[in-house]
Scaffold this motif. Structure first.
Motif, PDB file in Angstrom:
ATOM      1  N   ILE A  99       0.870  -1.276  -0.153  1.00  0.00           N
ATOM      2  CA  ILE A  99       0.158  -0.050  -0.001  1.00  0.00           C
ATOM      3  C   ILE A  99       0.769   1.070   0.139  1.00  0.00           C
ATOM      4  O   ILE A  99       0.410   2.253  -0.858  1.00  0.00           O
ATOM      5  CB  ILE A  99      -1.163  -0.068   1.216  1.00  0.00           C
ATOM      6  N   PRO A 100       1.892   1.315   0.914  1.00  0.00           N
ATOM      7  CA  PRO A 100       2.804   2.596   0.829  1.00  0.00           C
ATOM      8  C   PRO A 100       3.390   2.775  -0.746  1.00  0.00           C
ATOM      9  O   PRO A 100       3.616   4.003  -1.004  1.00  0.00           O
ATOM     10  CB  PRO A 100       3.897   2.272   1.869  1.00  0.00           C
ATOM     11  N   ILE A 101       3.572   1.795  -1.248  1.00  0.00           N
ATOM     12  CA  ILE A 101       4.255   1.773  -2.606  1.00  0.00           C
ATOM     13  C   ILE A 101       3.220   2.281  -3.627  1.00  0.00           C
ATOM     14  O   ILE A 101       3.425   3.119  -4.327  1.00  0.00           O
ATOM     15  CB  ILE A 101       4.870   0.345  -3.065  1.00  0.00           C
ATOM     16  N   VAL A 102       2.034   1.809  -3.664  1.00  0.00           N
ATOM     17  CA  VAL A 102       0.780   2.344  -4.438  1.00  0.00           C
ATOM     18  C   VAL A 102       0.743   3.869  -4.211  1.00  0.00           C
ATOM     19  O   VAL A 102       0.482   4.471  -5.059  1.00  0.00           O
ATOM     20  CB  VAL A 102      -0.352   1.434  -4.212  1.00  0.00           C
ATOM     21  N   LEU A 103       0.758   4.297  -2.999  1.00  0.00           N
ATOM     22  CA  LEU A 103       0.211   5.613  -2.621  1.00  0.00           C
ATOM     23  C   LEU A 103       1.440   6.581  -3.202  1.00  0.00           C
ATOM     24  O   LEU A 103       1.242   7.551  -3.733  1.00  0.00           O
ATOM     25  CB  LEU A 103       0.282   5.822  -1.237  1.00  0.00           C
TER      26      LEU A 103
END
Length: 128
Positions: free
Chosen positions: A75-79
């Motif tokens: 999720i942090p990578i997607v954000l």
């Protein structure tokens, strides 16, 4: 997956679904927690972990994917870069991955057959 884990997973998805218009890229149906969803990589960056890197022993003693920890990682990578990903229903992700495994010629023939089926189904005409 336990109820608390499922709720956390849904919470993780809710952090990013707005980046994808809250819809499946393929069918455009809106996100809902009653269905299985996948965040699909359009590309990979060397050194980043992938889904198969996340394994867990389940309650029956069998090894399987650790979906929750994978999405905690992802999720942090997607954000940071949502253009690298698609939000897909799990069923559409599975179909896309299956088709992608076909050899090039078989893939092209599969697309041809699928288009013919689609055309016939939605035009109510029979093929010649």
């Amino acid at each position: 997956m336990k109820k608390a884990e499922k709720e956390e997973l849904n919470g993780l998805f809710k952090k990013v679904i707005h980046l994808f218009k809250k819809r499946c890229f393929i069918c455009r149906e809106p996100y809902n927690t009653d269905e299985a969803w996948t965040i699909h990589h359009r590309d990979y960056v060397e050194g980043e972990k992938i889904y198969s890197d996340f394994r867990i022993i389940n309650s029956k003693g069998k090894e399987g994917p650790d979906k929750l920890n994978y999405y905690r990682y992802l999720i942090p990578i997607v954000l940071k870069n949502p253009k690298r990903f698609y939000l897909l229903h799990h069923k559409h992700h599975w179909m896309a991955e299956s088709w992608a495994r076909l050899k090039r010629n078989n893939f092209e023939r599969m697309v041809k057959v699928a288009r013919e089926i689609n055309k016939r189904r939605y035009s109510n005409k029979t093929p010649k």
